[in-house]
Write a protein that holds these residues in place. Structure first.
Motif, mmCIF file in Angstrom:
data_model
loop_
_atom_site.group_PDB
_atom_site.id
_atom_site.type_symbol
_atom_site.label_atom_id
_atom_site.label_comp_id
_atom_site.label_asym_id
_atom_site.label_seq_id
_atom_site.Cartn_x
_atom_site.Cartn_y
_atom_site.Cartn_z
ATOM 1 N N GLY A 95 0.795 -1.219 0.000
ATOM 2 C CA GLY A 95 0.000 0.000 0.000
ATOM 3 C C GLY A 95 0.830 1.272 0.000
ATOM 4 O O GLY A 95 0.294 2.365 -0.230
ATOM 5 N N PHE A 96 2.152 1.151 0.245
ATOM 6 C CA PHE A 96 3.025 2.332 0.228
ATOM 7 C C PHE A 96 3.327 2.752 -1.205
ATOM 8 O O PHE A 96 3.403 1.917 -2.112
ATOM 9 N N ASP A 97 3.532 4.036 -1.386
ATOM 10 C CA ASP A 97 3.901 4.550 -2.702
ATOM 11 C C ASP A 97 5.375 4.312 -2.999
ATOM 12 O O ASP A 97 5.775 4.180 -4.162
ATOM 13 N N GLU A 98 6.184 4.274 -1.934
ATOM 14 C CA GLU A 98 7.633 4.117 -2.099
ATOM 15 C C GLU A 98 8.201 3.421 -0.864
ATOM 16 O O GLU A 98 7.710 3.606 0.247
ATOM 17 N N ILE A 99 9.240 2.615 -1.074
ATOM 18 C CA ILE A 99 9.926 1.942 0.027
ATOM 19 C C ILE A 99 11.410 2.271 -0.073
ATOM 20 O O ILE A 99 12.064 1.926 -1.067
ATOM 21 N N ARG A 100 11.927 2.972 0.917
ATOM 22 C CA ARG A 100 13.333 3.355 0.921
ATOM 23 C C ARG A 100 14.117 2.414 1.833
ATOM 24 O O ARG A 100 13.690 2.112 2.942
ATOM 25 N N VAL A 101 15.275 1.967 1.343
ATOM 26 C CA VAL A 101 16.112 1.027 2.087
ATOM 27 C C VAL A 101 17.508 1.628 2.193
ATOM 28 O O VAL A 101 18.022 2.209 1.239
ATOM 29 N N VAL A 102 18.140 1.482 3.374
ATOM 30 C CA VAL A 102 19.330 2.280 3.689
ATOM 31 C C VAL A 102 20.645 1.784 3.081
ATOM 32 O O VAL A 102 21.677 2.425 3.250
ATOM 33 N N LYS A 124 8.894 -0.652 -6.142
ATOM 34 C CA LYS A 124 8.697 0.448 -5.201
ATOM 35 C C LYS A 124 9.947 0.777 -4.385
ATOM 36 O O LYS A 124 10.007 1.811 -3.734
ATOM 37 N N THR A 125 10.939 -0.119 -4.383
ATOM 38 C CA THR A 125 12.093 0.075 -3.505
ATOM 39 C C THR A 125 13.175 0.926 -4.155
ATOM 40 O O THR A 125 13.379 0.896 -5.372
ATOM 41 N N LYS A 126 13.873 1.694 -3.327
ATOM 42 C CA LYS A 126 15.015 2.479 -3.781
ATOM 43 C C LYS A 126 15.989 2.612 -2.611
ATOM 44 O O LYS A 126 15.601 2.550 -1.444
ATOM 45 N N VAL A 127 17.256 2.788 -2.921
ATOM 46 C CA VAL A 127 18.279 2.965 -1.890
ATOM 47 C C VAL A 127 18.270 4.417 -1.431
ATOM 48 O O VAL A 127 18.267 5.342 -2.247
#
Length: 369
Positions: free
Chosen positions: A173-180, A198-201
């Motif tokens: 349901g998230f528009d974007e998922i940020r991963v560190v 949806k994932t990005k660093v």
């Protein structure tokens, strides 16, 4: 017009996630952003470091929600029965049975938060910053009105217990998922391939100039002249301080004069103290406790050790790199990514023996210069 952003976190304890948030806020201009932090609990030494222009609010009835979501169902029902709250006992018995039948704790969260009102404000972005954390993730998704909703992953999700079905249902349901880190992103994508688009660093912000300035203050206050080993972080099993203590024992047994300094505190400290006594090296293990400014110790130590069993992106390792110190780090997620090209570091396996060997290699390099 200012962009309205909400960050939701657990608390502001002295830790990597909280420090990363403070750094993030320092890079944001109050002329461009209107920021609010929503916390589950009012706690932590970093509370006073939140910029004055940032508004802070607290989640209502968190202890009740935490109790109902995290306590074993049997204990909850028995406690209701002891208090003669038979209707509640029957309700939650039925709820737990349905949750188990359908294999989804999302039903449990939905029920617990059913009477909890939606948040009163609307935002341009709402960020579940302490992810993955089911309660925060669900609340941001279901109870906050925002144009864009973001999950922010700070951990290697392959090394912590997860309700994968619940996480998947929320994060889709998230528009974007940020991963560190890239490594952490790859692992997340491997477990949740349908969410990959949806994932990005999004690397943690490191404020180099500020760290160097803070590091110029006085650190160690003893007159010790031997080898100073340092590790910084919450004292917990996953941070691996026990491995560093065992490695110190091996160094001392070879005749090397060394001390291990631990900056940080936590529930694992007592076990680490007992271990150092058991190994008869208690005088060589120095517990410095929580330090809001660990940087003078980083600047003054001889070797920095990061013995973590797992991480997402280790902010203390990134900070230690600023002082160009020799580093021994276990091969947790992101370590190779962070230390790539650093010739003054050793990445080793998760064992005291390998940490010990890594320190010896660093010392040998120093002798050869």
């Amino acid at each position: 017009m200012k962009k309205k952003v909400l960050f939701m976190v657990i608390n502001m304890n002295v830790g990597g996630v909280e420090k990363a948030l403070l750094n993030q806020l320092k890079k944001m201009s109050p002329k461009e952003y209107s920021v609010k932090i929503l916390m589950l609990e009012k706690y932590g030494d970093f509370l006073e470091d939140i910029p004055q222009w940032v508004e802070v609010d607290y989640f209502k009835n968190y202890q009740r929600v935490k109790y109902l979501f995290n306590t074993p169902p049997k204990d909850i029902i028995l406690n209701f029965l002891k208090d003669r709250k038979f209707l509640k006992a029957s309700y939650y018995l039925a709820l737990f049975l349905i949750t188990k039948l359908f294999g989804s704790r999302e039903l449990l969260l939905k029920s617990i938060l059913l009477k909890h009102p939606n948040y009163s404000e609307r935002f341009d972005e709402a960020i579940a910053y302490a992810g993955p954390m089911s309660l925060i993730d669900y609340y941001v998704l279901k109870k906050i009105d925002a144009s864009k909703k973001i999950g922010w992953i700070h951990f290697d999700i392959t090394t912590i217990g997860l309700d994968k079905k619940l996480i998947n249902n929320i994060y889709k349901g998230f528009d974007e998922i940020r991963v560190v880190s890239k490594d952490a992103k790859d692992k997340f994508d491997g477990i949740f391939p349908l969410l990959k688009k949806k994932t990005k660093v999004a690397y943690n912000v490191i404020l180099k100039e500020e760290i160097l300035k803070l590091g110029s203050e006085k650190g160690f206050d003893d007159s010790y002249k031997g080898l100073r080993l340092l590790t910084v972080g919450r004292v917990s099993k996953e941070k691996g301080q026990d491995l560093a203590i065992e490695a110190l024992k091996k160094l001392l047994d070879t005749g090397i004069d060394a001390k291990l300094y631990l900056v940080g505190d936590g529930g694992f400290r007592k076990e680490c103290e007992l271990l150092s006594r058991k190994l008869n090296i208690f005088e060589n293990v120095v517990f410095l406790g929580t330090q809001k400014n660990p940087y003078p110790y980083m600047r003054e130590c001889d070797i920095y050790i990061q013995p973590s069993r797992y991480e997402g992106y280790c902010i203390t390792l990134a900070e230690a790199l600023i002082f160009n110190k020799p580093i021994v780090a276990t091969k947790f997620t992101g370590a190779l990514e962070q230390l790539k090209g650093n010739k003054n570091s050793e990445i080793v396996d998760y064992s005291s023996e390998e940490i010990f060997k890594g320190v010896l290699k660093i010392l040998k390099k120093g002798d050869e210069r």
